[in-house]
Design a protein around this motif. Structure first.
Motif, PDB file in Angstrom:
ATOM      1  N   SER A 186       0.462   3.984   1.591  1.00  0.00           N
ATOM      2  CA  SER A 186       0.641   4.542   2.924  1.00  0.00           C
ATOM      3  C   SER A 186       0.706   3.418   3.934  1.00  0.00           C
ATOM      4  O   SER A 186      -0.070   2.473   3.883  1.00  0.00           O
ATOM      5  CB  SER A 186      -0.524   5.460   3.271  1.00  0.00           C
ATOM      6  OG  SER A 186      -0.507   5.729   4.643  1.00  0.00           O
ATOM      7  N   GLY A 187       1.627   3.524   4.856  1.00  0.00           N
ATOM      8  CA  GLY A 187       1.721   2.509   5.891  1.00  0.00           C
ATOM      9  C   GLY A 187       0.634   2.682   6.937  1.00  0.00           C
ATOM     10  O   GLY A 187       0.371   1.785   7.722  1.00  0.00           O
ATOM     11  N   GLY A 188      -0.021   3.846   6.951  1.00  0.00           N
ATOM     12  CA  GLY A 188      -1.062   4.088   7.953  1.00  0.00           C
ATOM     13  C   GLY A 188      -0.463   4.213   9.331  1.00  0.00           C
ATOM     14  O   GLY A 188       0.743   4.115   9.529  1.00  0.00           O
ATOM     15  N   ASP A 189      -1.312   4.390  10.308  1.00  0.00           N
ATOM     16  CA  ASP A 189      -0.794   4.544  11.663  1.00  0.00           C
ATOM     17  C   ASP A 189      -1.578   3.672  12.623  1.00  0.00           C
ATOM     18  O   ASP A 189      -1.791   4.008  13.762  1.00  0.00           O
ATOM     19  CB  ASP A 189      -0.836   6.020  12.103  1.00  0.00           C
ATOM     20  CG  ASP A 189      -2.227   6.603  11.986  1.00  0.00           C
ATOM     21  OD1 ASP A 189      -2.395   7.773  12.277  1.00  0.00           O
ATOM     22  OD2 ASP A 189      -3.144   5.840  11.597  1.00  0.00           O
ATOM     23  N   GLY A 190      -2.024   2.545  12.120  1.00  0.00           N
ATOM     24  CA  GLY A 190      -2.839   1.637  12.926  1.00  0.00           C
ATOM     25  C   GLY A 190      -2.032   0.879  13.941  1.00  0.00           C
ATOM     26  O   GLY A 190      -1.311   1.466  14.742  1.00  0.00           O
ATOM     27  N   SER A 191      -2.097  -0.432  13.882  1.00  0.00           N
ATOM     28  CA  SER A 191      -1.470  -1.253  14.919  1.00  0.00           C
ATOM     29  C   SER A 191      -0.027  -1.544  14.582  1.00  0.00           C
ATOM     30  O   SER A 191       0.405  -2.681  14.588  1.00  0.00           O
ATOM     31  CB  SER A 191      -2.251  -2.555  15.062  1.00  0.00           C
ATOM     32  OG  SER A 191      -2.254  -3.211  13.817  1.00  0.00           O
ATOM     33  N   GLY A 192       0.696  -0.517  14.296  1.00  0.00           N
ATOM     34  CA  GLY A 192       2.055  -0.750  13.791  1.00  0.00           C
ATOM     35  C   GLY A 192       3.147  -0.577  14.818  1.00  0.00           C
ATOM     36  O   GLY A 192       4.295  -0.345  14.463  1.00  0.00           O
ATOM     37  N   PRO A 236      11.081   1.545  14.350  1.00  0.00           N
ATOM     38  CA  PRO A 236      12.470   1.159  14.591  1.00  0.00           C
ATOM     39  C   PRO A 236      12.952   1.647  15.942  1.00  0.00           C
ATOM     40  O   PRO A 236      12.463   2.658  16.447  1.00  0.00           O
ATOM     41  CB  PRO A 236      13.224   1.849  13.457  1.00  0.00           C
ATOM     42  CG  PRO A 236      12.344   2.952  13.018  1.00  0.00           C
ATOM     43  CD  PRO A 236      10.944   2.523  13.277  1.00  0.00           C
ATOM     44  N   ASP A 253       4.917  -2.498  16.547  1.00  0.00           N
ATOM     45  CA  ASP A 253       6.076  -3.382  16.435  1.00  0.00           C
ATOM     46  C   ASP A 253       7.014  -2.956  15.313  1.00  0.00           C
ATOM     47  O   ASP A 253       8.111  -3.465  15.198  1.00  0.00           O
ATOM     48  CB  ASP A 253       5.611  -4.807  16.147  1.00  0.00           C
ATOM     49  CG  ASP A 253       4.790  -5.331  17.287  1.00  0.00           C
ATOM     50  OD1 ASP A 253       3.856  -6.075  17.024  1.00  0.00           O
ATOM     51  OD2 ASP A 253       5.077  -4.964  18.435  1.00  0.00           O
ATOM     52  N   TRP A 254       6.558  -2.055  14.473  1.00  0.00           N
ATOM     53  CA  TRP A 254       7.335  -1.712  13.308  1.00  0.00           C
ATOM     54  C   TRP A 254       8.153  -0.460  13.492  1.00  0.00           C
ATOM     55  O   TRP A 254       8.911  -0.098  12.623  1.00  0.00           O
ATOM     56  CB  TRP A 254       6.405  -1.542  12.108  1.00  0.00           C
ATOM     57  CG  TRP A 254       5.695  -2.792  11.882  1.00  0.00           C
ATOM     58  CD1 TRP A 254       4.465  -3.140  12.345  1.00  0.00           C
ATOM     59  CD2 TRP A 254       6.194  -3.923  11.227  1.00  0.00           C
ATOM     60  NE1 TRP A 254       4.161  -4.408  11.992  1.00  0.00           N
ATOM     61  CE2 TRP A 254       5.210  -4.922  11.299  1.00  0.00           C
ATOM     62  CE3 TRP A 254       7.392  -4.206  10.560  1.00  0.00           C
ATOM     63  CZ2 TRP A 254       5.394  -6.177  10.737  1.00  0.00           C
ATOM     64  CZ3 TRP A 254       7.556  -5.445  10.009  1.00  0.00           C
ATOM     65  CH2 TRP A 254       6.569  -6.410  10.106  1.00  0.00           C
ATOM     66  N   PRO A 287       0.836  -1.196   0.000  1.00  0.00           N
ATOM     67  CA  PRO A 287       0.000   0.000   0.000  1.00  0.00           C
ATOM     68  C   PRO A 287       0.873   1.249   0.000  1.00  0.00           C
ATOM     69  O   PRO A 287       1.987   1.235   0.524  1.00  0.00           O
ATOM     70  CB  PRO A 287      -0.789  -0.118   1.311  1.00  0.00           C
ATOM     71  CG  PRO A 287      -0.080  -1.130   2.136  1.00  0.00           C
ATOM     72  CD  PRO A 287       0.697  -2.004   1.204  1.00  0.00           C
TER      73      PRO A 287
END
Lengths: 210, 137
Positions: A97-103, A108, A105-106, A95
């Motif tokens: 946009s990576g969005g700003d949801g349940s991320g 850095p 863990d991502w 996608p």
């Protein structure tokens, strides 16, 4: 780039058939090896390698001679392979946009991206990457010359595979503290190297995380 | 829940540099994991914003890759034991795709009929030579 490669590229730019044949002969086998590992299909792999050579000639005006020819060809092959896998449906399109949801863990490790990062020029980013690559090559070369193979193994497992200290310690039969010290020393060397070149370590989040 | 892949591995996935088994595992996981897809997109965004990662720099710079002649010596059993063990680690544990490709090529050169190579090279040449002439004009 080694002088022989430089000459080969010059001859290809001048349209010399023999030079083009020579480049194909020199690199097609390793490119085929790279693609075929992934596709397990000789005919499809040969098609991807063919696209790679066509892509090389198309991109030749933009080729930066400071870059290794082999690495450049592998990077084109990686793109062609990715395109091929997407067409097969094996590799999803990301996608926009990576969005700003349940991320969570991502995110850095380390500080948030500095505001300046977004506006840094491509040239500046290239300088940063080249400086860090040079520092890593120097350290790795020193370990090789001294036969400190476990230090190389340790750094590769930590940085290239992203393994945690504990796992690396088990694999090397070292204490966790020894691995932690080794990691700290390496990162500190890299930080110092960047500072000497007046480059900002903040664009390498891993260097400012600990 | 944390996903079973490190940031370094996901960057390797994006760059087509992970060992093939790991690439296939991530591809399979992506089919049922929107979170994983979002995570990969975030990595791309970070890169676009100019943030570097050590794994990416290391792989692209081929920091610990042996040169091709060393791989040839490994194939022929000419290296000392410690160096040979390290190269096997680089190939098998780190799973360096570029070195594996070179190693496979060197093995193929020992085993493959010269005629097969010639046919393949002719095909690549004929399909691209038109572009070469266009460049020179």
């Amino acid at each position: 780039m080694p002088p022989a490669e430089d000459l080969l590229i010059e001859q290809i730019r001048a349209g010399e058939d023999g030079a083009w044949r020579e480049l194909i002969a020199r690199y097609e086998g390793r490119l085929l090896g790279y693609v075929e590992q992934r596709l397990h299909n000789r005919a499809a792999s040969e098609d991807v390698v063919q696209e790679t050579f066509i892509g090389f000639l198309t991109s030749l005006p933009n080729y930066d001679r400071k870059r290794s020819l082999e690495n450049y060809l592998f990077s084109i092959a990686a793109h062609k392979l990715t395109d091929y896998l997407r067409k097969l449906g094996r590799r999803p399109t990301l996608p926009l946009s990576g969005g700003d949801g349940s991320g969570g863990d991502w995110t850095p490790a380390g500080k948030e991206r500095p505001a300046s990062a977004a506006v840094r020029s491509g040239e500046r980013r290239g300088l940063e990457a080249a400086a860090l690559t040079a520092a890593l090559l120097t350290v790795a070369q020193r370990w090789r010359e001294k036969g400190e193979w476990d230090k190389l193994r340790c750094a590769e497992m930590l940085l290239v595979l992203g393994k945690p200290n504990k796992e690396v310690a088990q694999l090397l039969d070292w204490s966790e503290q020894t691995v932690a010290n080794q990691k700290f020393d390496l990162l500190e060397r890299l930080r110092v190297h960047l500072q000497r070149q007046q480059l900002d370590p903040d664009v390498f989040p891993e260097l400012t995380a600990e | 829940m944390p996903l079973p892949y490190t940031l370094a591995e996901l960057e390797g996935y994006l760059d087509e540099t992970l060992p093939v088994e790991r690439m296939a595992a991530i591809e399979a996981a992506l089919r049922g994991s929107p979170e994983l897809l979002t995570g990969l997109a975030k990595i791309v965004q970070r890169r676009d914003a100019g943030v570097h990662s050590l794994a990416e720099i290391w792989r692209r710079g081929r920091v610990t890759c042996p040169d091709r002649s060393e791989l040839g010596q490994l194939l022929l059993g000419l290296l000392d034991e410690e160096q040979a063990n390290y190269l096997r680690f680089h190939l098998e544990i780190i799973g360096c795709r570029y070195c594996a490709a070179n190693y496979a090529d060197l093995q193929a050169q020992q085993n493959e009929a010269a005629e097969q190579q010639t046919v393949r090279r002719r095909k690549y040449y004929q399909s691209s030579i038109g572009l070469l002439r266009n460049k020179a004009e």
